[in-house]
Write an enzyme that holds these catalytic residues in place. Sequence first.
Site, short mmCIF file in Angstrom:
data_model
loop_
_atom_site.label_atom_id
_atom_site.label_comp_id
_atom_site.label_asym_id
_atom_site.label_seq_id
_atom_site.Cartn_x
_atom_site.Cartn_y
_atom_site.Cartn_z
N HIS A 246 47.01 18.40 12.57
CA HIS A 246 47.60 18.36 13.92
C HIS A 246 48.39 19.65 14.16
O HIS A 246 49.03 20.17 13.26
CB HIS A 246 48.52 17.13 14.05
N GLU B 164 42.32 19.22 20.63
CA GLU B 164 43.65 19.14 21.24
C GLU B 164 44.14 20.53 21.62
O GLU B 164 44.75 21.23 20.78
CB GLU B 164 44.64 18.49 20.26
P1 PGA Z 1 50.19 13.78 24.05
O1 PGA Z 1 49.99 14.04 22.46
O2 PGA Z 1 49.23 12.70 24.44
O3 PGA Z 1 51.62 13.34 24.16
O4 PGA Z 1 49.92 15.06 24.72
C1 PGA Z 1 48.72 14.09 21.89
C2 PGA Z 1 48.84 14.49 20.44
O5 PGA Z 1 49.68 15.35 20.12
O6 PGA Z 1 48.11 13.96 19.59
#
Ligand code: PGA
Length: 245
Positions: free
Chosen positions: A93, A165
Site C-alpha cells: 500500500h 490506487e
Molecule cells: P480511500 O482509501 O478510499 O479512503 O481513498 C483507499 C485506500 O487507501 O486503500
Amino acid sequence: MKKLIMANWKMQLTIKESLELAKQFTKKIKANNSEVVICPDYSALPFVGSILKSSQLALGAQDAAAFTKGAYTGEVSALNLKTLGVKYVILGHSERREHLHENSAIINDKVKAALENKLIPVLCVGEKLAEREAGQTKEYLKMELQHALKGVKIKTASDLVVAYEPVWAISTNKNAKPIKPEEANEIQKFLKDQTFKILKKQVRVIYGGSADMNNAESFLAQGSIDGLLVGGASLKLNDFPKMIK
Ligand code: PGA
C-alpha cells in the site's frame, strides 16, 4: 465473476469500534453478487475474525511480514494470519511505501511469503501526482509491477489480485479526488495486460482511491474493474453496505 469489495480500515478504529462495525456489517451486508472482505488492523483481527466466521464476509489483513518465521521483532507472519482465518492480504500500500519506507524488494518478498502461506496478496500499485503530471503513469506502473512480481509464480488466476490506487486519489491526501471511471478503466486494462505478461494468468484488478457510495456503481460498471479497495467510505455504517448493494 463476483466483484471483490475490500474494506481497508487502516489504523482508524479501536478494537471495540472494529468489533462493533464488523457486527453491524454482518447484519447489513448481503454479499450475494460480490465477495466482501474486511481488513481491520492486526490487533482487531482475531476478534473481527470470530464475528465474520459465520457470515458471508471474509477476513483480510493490511500487511504481512516478508518472512515466514524467525527473529523479526514486531513483524507478523503470513503463517499466523492464515491461522487466524485471513484470506486476503493487502501488500505494498502506498501509505506503507511512503511512511514505512517499504521498497519494491521488500514488497516482492512479502508477495512470495504470502503466497507460500496460501494467502491471496492484494498488490497495490499507483502513480503519484508527479508521475501523472509528467505523463509517466503507465511506465511507472509497469515498473512497480515488474519489481513486485519478480520471480512470482501463481497456480490459478484467483491466487493474486492487483489493486490500482493512484496515490493522489487516496482520500488521506489533501487534494484527493477520484479518477474518472473511464480513465481508471483504461489503466486497469493496461495493468491486466502487463500482469498477464508477467504471471501468464488473468488476475483480478480492483480500483482504490476515494471510492464511495456515489461513484461505486460507475467504477464497477467498467469492463476492467473487478472490484474496489475502499478506505474512508468503508468506515461508514450505512455507506459501505450501500456501495455493495
Ligand atoms: P480511500 O482509501 O478510499 O479512503 O481513498 C483507499 C485506500 O487507501 O486503500
